[in-house]
Structure formats: C-alpha cells, structure tokens
Design an enzyme around this catalytic site. Structure first.
Site, mmCIF file in Angstrom:
data_model
loop_
_atom_site.group_PDB
_atom_site.id
_atom_site.type_symbol
_atom_site.label_atom_id
_atom_site.label_comp_id
_atom_site.label_asym_id
_atom_site.label_seq_id
_atom_site.Cartn_x
_atom_site.Cartn_y
_atom_site.Cartn_z
ATOM 1 N N GLY A 189 49.024 54.435 39.654
ATOM 2 C CA GLY A 189 48.330 55.483 38.915
ATOM 3 C C GLY A 189 48.163 55.134 37.456
ATOM 4 O O GLY A 189 48.033 53.960 37.101
ATOM 5 N N SER A 190 48.195 56.136 36.603
ATOM 6 C CA SER A 190 47.909 55.947 35.185
ATOM 7 C C SER A 190 49.136 55.474 34.427
ATOM 8 O O SER A 190 50.284 55.679 34.851
ATOM 9 C CB SER A 190 47.420 57.266 34.578
ATOM 10 N N GLY A 194 53.002 56.576 34.611
ATOM 11 C CA GLY A 194 53.894 55.437 34.830
ATOM 12 C C GLY A 194 55.092 55.461 33.891
ATOM 13 O O GLY A 194 56.221 55.138 34.282
ATOM 14 N N GLU A 211 51.958 49.998 39.441
ATOM 15 C CA GLU A 211 50.596 49.475 39.567
ATOM 16 C C GLU A 211 49.698 50.398 38.753
ATOM 17 O O GLU A 211 49.323 51.480 39.200
ATOM 18 C CB GLU A 211 50.170 49.430 41.038
ATOM 19 N N CYS A 246 40.907 50.849 39.684
ATOM 20 C CA CYS A 246 41.679 50.214 38.616
ATOM 21 C C CYS A 246 41.219 48.796 38.338
ATOM 22 O O CYS A 246 41.463 48.260 37.251
ATOM 23 C CB CYS A 246 43.165 50.229 38.972
#
Length: 482
Positions: A189-190, A194, A211, A246
C-alpha cells in the site's frame, strides 16, 4: 473487535504449534487447492474485480488471475527443492563437521493487501507464506469490498481454515490486527500507512515486508522504435488499471526537442486504444472511489497545471472515470510532481540532454520501478549502473514482475523486502544456520591453559592453515594434554 482478532490469531498460533503447516504434503495440498479455486471461480473473481474497479475482463485475467495461478504452479514445482537444507562448506576451524542452512517457517504471518490489484496482491503473498510452511491471516482491502468479500467466502471453502484465515474490515480491524504479535507482517500500500505498520511492528520487534510505491520514472530517448515504444508506454500506464498501479510510469522524461513528436505519437496510440471518447471505453478501468476521483481531479484543476494539458483531461464523476491525460512541463513544485499520482495523469518533463534525466531521477526518492526506452547501449549501461530503484525495465513497462526468477520489491521509500517466485518463499522463511559435529577430532589447543604454542596453532587454524589443523588434531603441544 480486539477480542475477536486475538481469538483468530490464537487459533492460528495453536495450529502452527501443532505442526499442521510444516509438512510438504500440507503445503502442496493448499497450493493445489488455490489453483483449483482460481480455475473453478475465475468468473466470480472477474465479476468482483469489475465491481470494484470496472476492470476489463481481459485485464483481470492477464494482470491478476493468470499471474496468481502461475505463482501457485511455480511454487508447487519448486517446493521440494526450496525446502531442502542447503549444504554449505564447514571450514577448517570446525573440522570435522558438516554445515547446512535450514529453511524454517516463521510462524503466524499477517498479510495486509491493497485495493488496486485486490486479487493478485492478496493471494500471491499468501502463496509464499503457505509454501514456506506458515499459518496466515489475510486482511484484504476494504476499498475493494467485492474482492474482499469473495476471499472471505472462497478461501474457507478451498483451503485449511484452521491455518489460513481472512479478516475483513477497515481501519478499526486493521488497528486491532496490528496490536497482535505476528511473526511477520507483509503490507502492500502507501508509504504513509507503511510507516504506521512499521511503527506497530516495532513494538513487538516483528519483521516487516513493505511493498510501497513512489514516483516511477520513464526515460524516453529519441533513439527508439517510436511506434512500438509508445504503445508499450501507453499500455503500461493506462492499461495497468488506468494508472492505479504502483509500477505504472508516474512521469516521463525526454528532451525538449523530442517532446512534441512523443506527444503526437502518444495521442495517436491513445485514440487507437480507447477511441475519441475514452470515458465511454469499456477497456479503461474506473477510479476506485469518489475520494480518489476528487484527489486526482484536484491535481489537474490547479491553473498552473491545467494549462499544461496537451491531451485528455475529461472527467465523469458519475462514472468515476478520468480520461488518459498527458501534460508537458508542469511546475516541478506542483502536487502532480511531488506526490505519487496513482491515476491516469502522465506529466512529461523535458531536459536539454537525455543524459540529464538520470540526475533528475536521482534528485528524488528511490522509485519502485524505473523504465528506459532507448537503442543506445551506453545510455542503457548508465541507467542500470546509476539509477537506484526497486527494479527496472528497458524498452517496456511492468513486464519484469511477470518473471518469477526476478525479485519484486522496493528500496528506500518504495519498500522493504521482496517477493515473487522463490523470493516469496524466502520472504516468509527464517534461514537457520546448523553446524553438526561428532565427538572425534578433539583439539587440545582450543582449551586452557593458553600457552604460546597453543596460540600459534589456534592462529594458524583461524588463518586456514592445514598444518595447524593436523597439529591440533594430533593434540600438540602434547605436554598440555589433559
């Protein structure tokens, strides 16, 4: 909620401690069950992805369903070899002995998934965790509710539900999950979330794989097969969930002299792909929800940015659709250029010389992916050698993640750790060092009292001296033997 989460985590912990997940047979059976699930419920998966993102069925199959199935089959094929202890040299200092590295499951792991590829980004880490012999709790993204609900329904029907579980929900559920102690947390995610995940993990010294994303650059040289390169750039940007990926190119860098030709070629390709009215194209995914729609439209409503649009810019709030949009030389301090776009907007930055693009990229945070289009081998070598990125691809976009022999992950702000193929197995495995000795080969020189002669022998052993090894095994100096 906290009590419910604790109960689920406790059940998973009990199953792992009972040894259910360790045998190769159990791991293979779960992987085969996931393959069967993907094959038997492909229509349901496609329907869920269309409900969440209006994702075209072909895109759903190519980018999610087929890759998930391939990941499972790759793990099944390699599982026995991956599980074998790896023999390594033991060395003179421990002679006679044998040494090996044993792949040990971490335990009970938490997978928190993303909404943009809600099926693949949920199931692929789970595949790696299962292959490595762990118990797993999957938390799908609430922003993709149809896919989340499908996981909650399907996984218990196909896999061992005492060892693999799904918890649905939003922030309260995720917060409760992060309060628990896990043996690893895998988050996609973001960067902002994170950091929250990493802070929560730090309380328990839990290892994490993050990730994340970032602004993925694409350098576009004039020395290319323009027709082919533009098609690849366009499908890698807008054919990847309409830019909500992403690894989609976040911006393009090219020379001032070449930019007009690149823009014209991009326009032609986009019209071929999505027609004169892309908002009506069934081959273009919608924006996931109204919040992200507003975020993206705000990026281009700024007057200093909107006047830089050279193609697209149309929006339809009712459909949550934004047309592929190309901009040239937007202000570098605008939100469009300082935050990750994660949508169908593609700014083009121009430089005097294409070589200047490498310095431009390196002035930013390290991206998850970096792309280069060129026939120039020297430029390619400079790009590979001097651009730090999670991964990179020359003369195409996004395809590197389809190779299971390559790790996929970020570096710096774009992530921690990697997965895909055997790297997924390794991600959820502890590499345990094992040294085995018998009771022979005693060396008196290792024991006190430490005489000058013993020190000479021990120094020789440490330096790899075969003569010192023989002397030690023979028990020299003999007067010190006990």
């Amino acid at each position: 909620m906290a009590e419910e989460v604790a109960a689920v985590a406790g059940e998973l912990r009990a199953s792992f401690r009972a040894g259910r997940t360790r045998p190769a047979e159990w791991r293979a059976a779960q992987l085969r069950a996931i393959v069967r699930m993907v094959e038997e419920r492909e229509g349901d998966i496609s329907d869920a992805l269309h409900s969440d993102l209006a994702k075209p069925r072909m895109e759903s199959y190519l980018h999610e369903i087929s890759l998930a199935k391939a990941a499972c089959k790759f793990a099944l094929k390699g599982l026995k070899n991956w599980m074998k202890p790896e023999k390594v040299p033991a060395g003179l200092t421990t002679f006679p002995s044998t040494a090996q590295i044993v792949s040990e499951p971490l335990g009970v792991v938490l997978v928190i998934s993303a909404w943009n590829y809600p099926f693949l980004l949920s199931i692929e880490p789970v595949i790696g965790a299962i292959a490595a012999g762990n118990a797993v709790l999957l938390k799908p993204s609430e922003i993709a509710p149809a896919t989340s609900a499908l996981f909650a329904k399907l996984l218990p029907e196909y896999v061992d539900k005492s060892c693999i579980k799904v918890v649905e929900g939003g922030v309260p559920e995720t917060t409760a999950l992060l309060e628990e102690k896990w043996d690893k947390i895998f988050y996609t995610g973001s960067g902002n979330v994170g950091r929250i995940v990493m802070a929560a993990a730090a309380k328990h010294l839990t290892p994490v794989a993050l990730e994340l994303g970032g602004k993925c650059p694409a350098i576009f040289d004039s020395n290319v097969d323009l027709h082919t390169a533009v098609k690849r750039l366009a499908v890698g940007k807008w054919g990847c969930n309409n830019g909500q990926a992403c690894i989609a190119p976040d911006y393009v860098i090219t020379t001032k002299s070449f930019a007009p030709e690149l823009v014209d070629s991009l326009k032609r390709a986009l019209i071929r792909f999505y027609g004169e009215d892309p908002l009506q194209s069934e081959d273009l995914s919608r924006i996931v929800n109204s919040n992200h729609f507003c975020r993206l439209t705000n990026l281009i409503e700024d007057k200093t940015v909107s006047q830089k649009i050279v193609y697209g810019g149309q929006t339809d709030e009712k459909q949550l659709k934004i047309a592929p949009t190309v901009l040239v030389d937007v202000p570098l301090d605008s939100a469009l250029m300082t935050s990750e776009i994660f949508g169908p907007l593609l700014p083009i930055v121009t430089v005097d010389k294409i070589e200047d693009s490498i310095e431009f990229i390196n002035s930013k945070t390290k991206p998850l992916a970096a792309y280069l289009f060129t026939k120039d081998k020297k430029l390619q070598e400079a790009f590979v050698s001097n651009v730090p990125a999670g991964g990179m691809l020359v003369n195409d976009v996004a395809l590197h993640l389809a190779n299971p022999h390559l790790p996929f992950g970020g570096v710096g702000d774009s992530g921690i750790g990697s997965y895909h193929g055997k790297f997924s197995f390794d991600c959820f495995t502890h590499k345990k060092a094992v040294l085995i000795r018998g009771f022979g080969g005693e060396a008196a020189a290792r024991y006190p009292p430490y005489t000058t002669e013993k020190q000479k022998i021990l120094r020789g052993l440490i330096n790899g001296s075969f003569i010192a090894l023989i002397l030690a095994l023979l028990g020299f100096p003999r007067r010190d033997r006990r």
